[in-house]
Write a protein that holds these residues in place. Structure first.
Motif, PDB file in Angstrom:
ATOM      1  N   GLY A   1       2.195   9.164  -6.283  1.00 14.01           N
ATOM      2  CA  GLY A   1       2.486  10.702  -5.720  1.00 14.01           C
ATOM      3  C   GLY A   1       3.854  10.969  -6.703  1.00 14.01           C
ATOM      4  N   VAL A   2       4.488  10.050  -7.328  1.00 15.38           N
ATOM      5  CA  VAL A   2       5.181  10.578  -7.763  1.00 15.38           C
ATOM      6  C   VAL A   2       4.631  10.826  -9.338  1.00 15.38           C
ATOM      7  N   VAL A   3       4.002   9.781  -9.649  1.00 18.09           N
ATOM      8  CA  VAL A   3       3.146   9.979 -11.281  1.00 18.09           C
ATOM      9  C   VAL A   3       2.288  11.626 -12.074  1.00 18.09           C
ATOM     10  N   GLN A   4       1.659  11.654 -10.247  1.00 13.89           N
ATOM     11  CA  GLN A   4       0.954  12.568  -9.803  1.00 13.89           C
ATOM     12  C   GLN A   4       1.686  13.996 -10.395  1.00 13.89           C
ATOM     13  N   CYS A   5       2.683  14.136 -10.044  1.00  9.47           N
ATOM     14  CA  CYS A   5       3.663  15.611  -9.888  1.00  9.47           C
ATOM     15  C   CYS A   5       3.960  15.238 -11.137  1.00  9.47           C
ATOM     16  N   PHE A   6       4.659  14.213 -12.130  1.00 11.51           N
ATOM     17  CA  PHE A   6       4.850  14.202 -13.440  1.00 11.51           C
ATOM     18  C   PHE A   6       3.736  14.338 -14.600  1.00 11.51           C
ATOM     19  N   VAL A   7       2.286  13.969 -14.262  1.00 14.66           N
ATOM     20  CA  VAL A   7       1.426  13.902 -14.645  1.00 14.66           C
ATOM     21  C   VAL A   7       1.121  15.359 -14.597  1.00 14.66           C
ATOM     22  N   LEU A   8       0.941  15.805 -13.891  1.00 15.20           N
ATOM     23  CA  LEU A   8       0.038  17.478 -13.371  1.00 15.20           C
ATOM     24  C   LEU A   8       1.744  18.455 -13.617  1.00 15.20           C
ATOM     25  N   ARG A   9       2.769  18.391 -14.381  1.00 16.37           N
ATOM     26  CA  ARG A   9       3.726  19.271 -13.716  1.00 16.37           C
ATOM     27  C   ARG A   9       3.352  20.150 -15.147  1.00 16.37           C
TER      28      ARG A   9
ATOM     29  N   MET B   1       7.204  19.694  -4.036  1.00 23.95           N
ATOM     30  CA  MET B   1       6.113  17.845  -3.745  1.00 23.95           C
ATOM     31  C   MET B   1       6.277  17.174  -4.309  1.00 23.95           C
ATOM     32  N   LEU B   2       7.197  16.700  -4.733  1.00 19.11           N
ATOM     33  CA  LEU B   2       7.823  15.206  -5.266  1.00 19.11           C
ATOM     34  C   LEU B   2       8.678  15.234  -3.646  1.00 19.11           C
ATOM     35  N   ALA B   3      10.079  16.195  -3.870  1.00 16.96           N
ATOM     36  CA  ALA B   3      10.239  15.135  -2.049  1.00 16.96           C
ATOM     37  C   ALA B   3       9.531  14.930  -1.429  1.00 16.96           C
ATOM     38  N   THR B   4       7.865  15.939  -0.835  1.00 16.49           N
ATOM     39  CA  THR B   4       7.213  16.096   0.235  1.00 16.49           C
ATOM     40  C   THR B   4       6.628  14.791  -0.017  1.00 16.49           C
ATOM     41  N   ASN B   5       6.044  14.261  -1.322  1.00 14.22           N
ATOM     42  CA  ASN B   5       5.373  13.253  -1.091  1.00 14.22           C
ATOM     43  C   ASN B   5       6.190  11.390  -1.119  1.00 14.22           C
ATOM     44  N   LEU B   6       7.715  12.014  -1.200  1.00  8.71           N
ATOM     45  CA  LEU B   6       8.147  10.478  -0.962  1.00  8.71           C
ATOM     46  C   LEU B   6       8.999  10.508   0.307  1.00  8.71           C
ATOM     47  N   GLY B   7       9.314  12.188   0.486  1.00  6.88           N
ATOM     48  CA  GLY B   7      10.421  12.117   1.741  1.00  6.88           C
ATOM     49  C   GLY B   7       9.809  11.885   2.716  1.00  6.88           C
ATOM     50  N   LEU B   8       8.444  12.559   2.858  1.00  4.13           N
ATOM     51  CA  LEU B   8       8.256  12.692   4.735  1.00  4.13           C
ATOM     52  C   LEU B   8       8.050  11.052   4.621  1.00  4.13           C
ATOM     53  N   PRO B   9       6.514  10.122   4.129  1.00  2.00           N
ATOM     54  CA  PRO B   9       6.224   8.530   4.176  1.00  2.00           C
ATOM     55  C   PRO B   9       7.530   7.890   4.895  1.00  2.00           C
ATOM     56  N   VAL B  10       8.636   8.562   3.864  1.00  2.00           N
ATOM     57  CA  VAL B  10      10.192   7.747   3.839  1.00  2.00           C
ATOM     58  C   VAL B  10      10.828   7.415   5.306  1.00  2.00           C
TER      59      VAL B  10
ATOM     60  N   VAL C   1       1.136  -1.171   0.335  1.00  2.00           N
ATOM     61  CA  VAL C   1       0.074  -0.077   0.126  1.00  2.00           C
ATOM     62  C   VAL C   1       1.216   1.482   0.339  1.00  2.00           C
ATOM     63  N   LEU C   2       1.728   1.069   1.000  1.00  2.00           N
ATOM     64  CA  LEU C   2       3.207   2.441   0.788  1.00  2.00           C
ATOM     65  C   LEU C   2       3.553   2.719  -0.414  1.00  2.00           C
ATOM     66  N   GLY C   3       3.686   1.575  -0.991  1.00  2.00           N
ATOM     67  CA  GLY C   3       4.633   1.636  -2.466  1.00  2.00           C
ATOM     68  C   GLY C   3       3.570   2.050  -3.500  1.00  2.00           C
ATOM     69  N   THR C   4       2.590   1.984  -3.523  1.00  2.00           N
ATOM     70  CA  THR C   4       1.814   2.482  -4.238  1.00  2.00           C
ATOM     71  C   THR C   4       1.412   3.889  -4.331  1.00  2.00           C
TER      72      THR C   4
ATOM     73  N   LEU D   1      -1.169  13.922   1.038  1.00  2.00           N
ATOM     74  CA  LEU D   1      -0.525  14.524   0.308  1.00  2.00           C
ATOM     75  C   LEU D   1      -1.021  14.883  -1.059  1.00  2.00           C
ATOM     76  N   ILE D   2      -1.422  13.935  -1.765  1.00  2.00           N
ATOM     77  CA  ILE D   2      -1.712  13.889  -2.902  1.00  2.00           C
ATOM     78  C   ILE D   2      -2.906  14.635  -3.410  1.00  2.00           C
ATOM     79  N   ALA D   3      -4.027  14.697  -3.014  1.00  3.07           N
ATOM     80  CA  ALA D   3      -4.977  14.984  -2.188  1.00  3.07           C
ATOM     81  C   ALA D   3      -4.688  16.818  -2.142  1.00  3.07           C
ATOM     82  N   MET D   4      -3.773  17.223  -1.698  1.00  3.45           N
ATOM     83  CA  MET D   4      -3.578  18.811  -1.561  1.00  3.45           C
ATOM     84  C   MET D   4      -2.934  19.086  -2.959  1.00  3.45           C
ATOM     85  N   PHE D   5      -1.901  18.501  -3.078  1.00  2.99           N
ATOM     86  CA  PHE D   5      -1.499  18.502  -4.137  1.00  2.99           C
ATOM     87  C   PHE D   5      -2.769  19.241  -5.624  1.00  2.99           C
ATOM     88  N   TRP D   6      -3.816  17.741  -5.773  1.00  7.27           N
ATOM     89  CA  TRP D   6      -4.833  17.611  -6.481  1.00  7.27           C
ATOM     90  C   TRP D   6      -4.995  19.277  -6.162  1.00  7.27           C
TER      91      TRP D   6
END
Length: 174
Positions: free
Chosen positions: A19-27, A57-66, A11-14, A119-124
């Motif tokens: 989050g990464v896909v969202q960053c690249f799609v929305l950029r 956003m990318l750093a936060t989406n990956l960095g905070l959960p990790v 679940v976490l990996g998904t 974080l994904i919801a906030m970015f959206w």
């Protein structure tokens, strides 16, 4: 077949991949100057250039959960005096310490997944505010924030209840 531990990491990996896909799609859909800060009424009052926003956003989406999961792993090497768990004099005895810390690791992975979804919801919401130009949707913002805080509160209450000392159990002071 896999268990709760494997499921929590899947679940976490998904969530991290989303989050990464969202960053690249929305950029490419964001304006050059992204409104990234909003007042209490949802009106933009601060921003940054698109690439800085996406990298943040990318750093936060990956960095905070990790980072949160890494903290749970670090507890394995910490002395009991630096670990905060209800009734630690019972739950951190040598015969229970490993199981207790494994439970908290899984708990933190689930909390990290919830944080990633938040974080994904906030970015959206920020994307929608920039796309529509009408400011941040405060109803959606406060609903998502309230749901996230409810999850955190419930998870904390669950942990507290989980780590009550069983009736009749002896507690050794450490």
């Amino acid at each position: 077949m896999f268990g709760w531990r494997e499921l929590s990491y899947i679940v976490l990996g998904t969530v991290l991949v989303l989050g990464v896909v969202q960053c690249f799609v929305l950029r490419p859909l964001l304006p050059e100057r992204v409104a990234s800060h909003f007042d209490f009424n949802g009106k933009p009052n601060g921003g940054m250039n698109r690439d800085t926003f996406v990298v943040t956003m990318l750093a936060t989406n990956l960095g905070l959960p990790v980072f949160m999961v890494l903290l749970s792993w670090i507890t394995r090497i910490l002395p009991n005096s630096l670990i905060n768990v209800p009734h630690k004099e019972y739950w951190l005895t040598p015969e229970r310490r490993r199981t207790t810390l494994q439970w908290f690791e899984q708990w933190m992975v689930w909390i990290s997944s919830a944080t990633g979804l938040f974080l994904i919801a906030m970015f959206w919401l920020v994307y929608l505010a920039n796309r529509d130009g009408g400011g941040l949707n405060n109803v959606a913002f406060f609903t998502i924030m309230s749901l996230y805080l409810l999850v955190i509160f419930a998870a904390t209450a669950f942990a507290y209840v989980r780590f009550q000392v069983p009736s009749g159990a002896a507690i050794d002071d450490q």
